[in-house]
Design an enzyme around this catalytic site. Structure first.
Site, mmCIF file in Angstrom:
data_model
loop_
_atom_site.group_PDB
_atom_site.id
_atom_site.type_symbol
_atom_site.label_atom_id
_atom_site.label_comp_id
_atom_site.label_asym_id
_atom_site.label_seq_id
_atom_site.Cartn_x
_atom_site.Cartn_y
_atom_site.Cartn_z
ATOM 1 N N CYS A 1 0.869 -1.177 0.000
ATOM 2 C CA CYS A 1 0.000 0.000 0.000
ATOM 3 C C CYS A 1 0.904 1.226 0.000
ATOM 4 O O CYS A 1 1.593 1.484 0.992
ATOM 5 C CB CYS A 1 -0.872 -0.055 1.263
ATOM 6 S SG CYS A 1 -1.942 1.376 1.442
ATOM 7 N N CYS B 1 -9.452 14.947 5.394
ATOM 8 C CA CYS B 1 -10.665 14.277 5.875
ATOM 9 C C CYS B 1 -10.593 14.245 7.410
ATOM 10 O O CYS B 1 -9.524 13.974 7.969
ATOM 11 C CB CYS B 1 -10.748 12.860 5.317
ATOM 12 S SG CYS B 1 -10.794 12.851 3.518
ATOM 13 N N GLY C 1 -1.872 10.463 1.169
ATOM 14 C CA GLY C 1 -2.045 11.361 0.024
ATOM 15 C C GLY C 1 -3.163 10.989 -0.916
ATOM 16 O O GLY C 1 -3.725 9.894 -0.849
ATOM 17 N N GLU C 2 -3.472 11.927 -1.794
ATOM 18 C CA GLU C 2 -4.539 11.749 -2.779
ATOM 19 C C GLU C 2 -3.888 11.544 -4.150
ATOM 20 O O GLU C 2 -3.377 12.498 -4.757
ATOM 21 C CB GLU C 2 -5.450 12.993 -2.747
ATOM 22 C CG GLU C 2 -6.411 13.142 -3.904
ATOM 23 C CD GLU C 2 -7.245 11.897 -4.199
ATOM 24 O OE1 GLU C 2 -7.739 11.243 -3.261
ATOM 25 O OE2 GLU C 2 -7.391 11.564 -5.392
ATOM 26 N N SER D 1 -7.024 4.632 -5.283
ATOM 27 C CA SER D 1 -8.148 5.104 -4.465
ATOM 28 C C SER D 1 -8.155 6.629 -4.469
ATOM 29 O O SER D 1 -7.134 7.264 -4.211
ATOM 30 C CB SER D 1 -7.970 4.580 -3.041
ATOM 31 O OG SER D 1 -8.978 5.081 -2.212
ATOM 32 N N LEU E 1 -16.140 7.321 -0.778
ATOM 33 C CA LEU E 1 -17.381 8.117 -0.782
ATOM 34 C C LEU E 1 -17.750 8.553 0.638
ATOM 35 O O LEU E 1 -17.969 9.724 0.905
ATOM 36 C CB LEU E 1 -18.516 7.299 -1.421
ATOM 37 C CG LEU E 1 -19.718 8.122 -1.882
ATOM 38 C CD1 LEU E 1 -19.340 9.086 -2.995
ATOM 39 C CD2 LEU E 1 -20.859 7.224 -2.325
ATOM 40 N N HIS E 2 -17.883 7.606 1.526
ATOM 41 C CA HIS E 2 -18.099 7.841 2.965
ATOM 42 C C HIS E 2 -19.416 8.486 3.379
ATOM 43 O O HIS E 2 -19.709 8.582 4.571
ATOM 44 C CB HIS E 2 -16.955 8.643 3.598
ATOM 45 C CG HIS E 2 -15.595 8.127 3.282
ATOM 46 N ND1 HIS E 2 -15.281 6.781 3.354
ATOM 47 C CD2 HIS E 2 -14.469 8.764 2.871
ATOM 48 C CE1 HIS E 2 -14.001 6.634 3.012
ATOM 49 N NE2 HIS E 2 -13.506 7.805 2.712
ATOM 50 N N ASN F 1 -11.036 2.973 11.916
ATOM 51 C CA ASN F 1 -9.864 2.598 12.717
ATOM 52 C C ASN F 1 -9.528 3.779 13.621
ATOM 53 O O ASN F 1 -9.325 4.882 13.110
ATOM 54 C CB ASN F 1 -8.660 2.288 11.810
ATOM 55 C CG ASN F 1 -8.881 1.042 10.979
ATOM 56 O OD1 ASN F 1 -9.288 0.010 11.496
ATOM 57 N ND2 ASN F 1 -8.640 1.138 9.682
HETATM 58 N N1 SAH Z 1 -6.596 9.759 -0.483
HETATM 59 C C1 SAH Z 1 -7.108 8.577 -1.055
HETATM 60 C C2 SAH Z 1 -6.198 7.417 -0.828
HETATM 61 C C3 SAH Z 1 -6.061 7.008 0.630
HETATM 62 S S1 SAH Z 1 -6.893 5.540 0.796
HETATM 63 C C4 SAH Z 1 -8.501 8.290 -0.550
HETATM 64 O O1 SAH Z 1 -8.895 8.897 0.434
HETATM 65 O O2 SAH Z 1 -9.185 7.498 -1.167
HETATM 66 C C5 SAH Z 1 -7.144 5.416 2.472
HETATM 67 C C6 SAH Z 1 -8.538 4.866 2.736
HETATM 68 O O3 SAH Z 1 -8.687 4.744 4.153
HETATM 69 C C7 SAH Z 1 -9.610 5.822 2.286
HETATM 70 O O4 SAH Z 1 -10.733 5.160 1.819
HETATM 71 C C8 SAH Z 1 -9.899 6.550 3.562
HETATM 72 O O5 SAH Z 1 -11.106 7.212 3.561
HETATM 73 C C9 SAH Z 1 -9.816 5.462 4.576
HETATM 74 N N2 SAH Z 1 -9.619 5.973 5.923
HETATM 75 C C10 SAH Z 1 -9.076 7.146 6.296
HETATM 76 N N3 SAH Z 1 -9.086 7.267 7.639
HETATM 77 C C11 SAH Z 1 -9.634 6.144 8.113
HETATM 78 C C12 SAH Z 1 -9.890 5.642 9.426
HETATM 79 N N4 SAH Z 1 -9.582 6.338 10.504
HETATM 80 N N5 SAH Z 1 -10.475 4.425 9.555
HETATM 81 C C13 SAH Z 1 -10.771 3.688 8.447
HETATM 82 N N6 SAH Z 1 -10.545 4.095 7.199
HETATM 83 C C14 SAH Z 1 -9.976 5.316 7.028
HETATM 84 FE FE1 SF4 Z 2 -8.743 12.041 3.006
HETATM 85 FE FE2 SF4 Z 2 -7.436 10.159 1.640
HETATM 86 FE FE3 SF4 Z 2 -6.238 12.459 2.218
HETATM 87 FE FE4 SF4 Z 2 -6.755 10.750 4.189
HETATM 88 S S1 SF4 Z 2 -5.376 10.400 2.496
HETATM 89 S S2 SF4 Z 2 -7.104 12.969 4.192
HETATM 90 S S3 SF4 Z 2 -8.667 9.849 3.486
HETATM 91 S S4 SF4 Z 2 -8.023 12.196 0.914
#
Ligand code: SAH
Ligand code: SF4
Length: 348
Positions: free
Chosen positions: A104, A115, A168-169, A198, A222-223, A297
């Site tokens: 990963c 987020c 990161g995104e 993702s 999406l969340h 988590n």
């Molecule tokens: N930035 C991208 C790639 C990161 S993926 C994205 O957000 O999709 C990481 C995944 O873990 C995302 O789906 C994110 O929303 C999720 N995630 C972030 N914080 C989390 C947490 N505390 N518990 C479970 N999932 C989490």
């Molecule tokens: Fe949001 Fe993905 Fe960035 Fe975490 S890594 S802040 S889940 S966009």
């Protein structure tokens, strides 16, 4: 920034050697040393002329990161802390399991999206990673596992799945992410179908990626099933509505034929009720997709809670009975803070 060979593709390596009046096939030899034999130094590249090696060692380094720490989870997950050439630090996770060996990777140092339930988002944003720094994470994880395995049973394994789900995104670092995927495929032999990107829902990036027509998996974080709730959870990506995101997913499916994955982090009492589950069904109905539920988590300092098992099952059943394919992500590495959302910028 230091120039590194990891991150260059064969065409670029050929051009590099030709600039030194060497024939193009030397570029192929370089690629073999870097990606196949995993050389760390130019001295190891014994079939290359001394003159070329001397020039390369002045202008380039082979790899781009240094492994500062490796943590091992009870369940086999490994988390590495890597320092890049400029001192920036990222975390990367290896999951060496019986049926697959997955990595990963992070695409940015921190994340600008922020987020509210994610440790990466809370740790701020420094910069994008290069393609070499992304591919380098896969090489670093393989090396740690290889050394470990060699001691145990003389056995070596190669990573066969890569998820762009670390810090990161990825679609805000589009060019490096795309190049990293191409390198993982062409140089490390990882099937496109075993690569997953993702995104938090950056619509221009999804549409651009659709045009690449690659066989990778696209996952959308999406969340929330409504724009109001999504805005609260993802304050840094409010420009595109859920309708616009889903429209972009239709285009992605049309262009690639690949089923879309939706990730939904279940936050107790926030987005995990029957109302949200029914709304989610309405949003996704008709799209060839799959929902992956990720129970929250815990992140220290945050007051969200993981839903009870009963609430998770109830949420699942609503999607299930509406005919939406749904799975629940198995939590890996939470004892070393390596599970989804637990990676953060560290200073050490
Ligand atoms: N930035 C991208 C790639 C990161 S993926 C994205 O957000 O999709 C990481 C995944 O873990 C995302 O789906 C994110 O929303 C999720 N995630 C972030 N914080 C989390 C947490 N505390 N518990 C479970 N999932 C989490
Ligand atoms: Fe949001 Fe993905 Fe960035 Fe975490 S890594 S802040 S889940 S966009």
């Amino acid at each position: 920034m230091v120039n590194t060979l990891v991150g260059l593709n064969r065409d670029e390596l050929r051009v590099l050697v030709q600039r030194n009046n060497e024939p193009a096939y030397r570029g192929n030899q370089l690629a073999e040393w870097v990606y196949r034999h995993r050389a760390h130094t130019f001295e190891e590249m014994i079939n290359l002329p001394n003159k070329l090696r001397a020039w390369l060692s002045k202008e380039y380094e082979v790899g781009c990161s240094q492994t500062l720490a490796a943590q091992h989870s009870r369940d086999g997950t490994i988390k590495l802390l890597l320092a890049m050439g400029d001192g920036a630090k990222v975390e990367t996770v290896g999951l060496p399991y019986a049926d697959r060996f997955s990595c990963c990777v992070s695409t940015q140092v921190g994340c600008p999206v922020g987020c509210v339930f994610c440790a990466t988002g809370l740790s701020g944003y420094t910069r994008n990673l290069t393609a070499g720094e992304i591919v380098g994470q896969v090489l670093a994880v393989e090396e740690v596992v290889r050394n470990q395995q060699l001691q145990i049973d003389g056995h070596t394994r190669r990573i066969d799945h890569v998820t762009f789900m670390g810090m990161g995104e990825p679609l805000l670092n589009y060019t490096a992410t795309l190049k990293a995927m191409q390198l993982l495929n062409s140089e490390l032999g990882i099937s496109m179908r075993h690569l997953t990107v993702s995104t938090v829902g950056f619509v221009p990036g999804i549409r651009k990626l659709a045009q690449e027509k690659m066989q990778i998996t696209l996952a959308i974080s999406l969340h929330a099933p409504t724009d109001g709730l999504r805005r609260q959870l993802i304050p840094g990506m409010t420009k595109w509505s859920i309708t616009e995101i889903v429209d972009a997913c239709y285009e992605y499916f049309q262009q690639t034929g690949r089923r879309i994955t939706f990730e939904y982090c279940l936050l107790g009492g926030v987005n995990d009720g029957a109302t949200e589950a029914h709304e989610l069904v309405r949003v996704l109905q008709g799209l060839n997709c799959h929902v992956n539920l990720i129970p929250y988590n815990p992140i220290s300092g945050l007051s969200f809670c993981t839903p009870t098992r009963k609430r998770i099952v109830a949420f699942r059943e609503i999607l299930d009975s509406a005919g939406i394919r749904v799975t629940q992500r198995v939590q890996h590495g939470s004892d070393i803070d390596a599970a989804c959302g637990q990676l953060r910028q560290r200073t050490l």
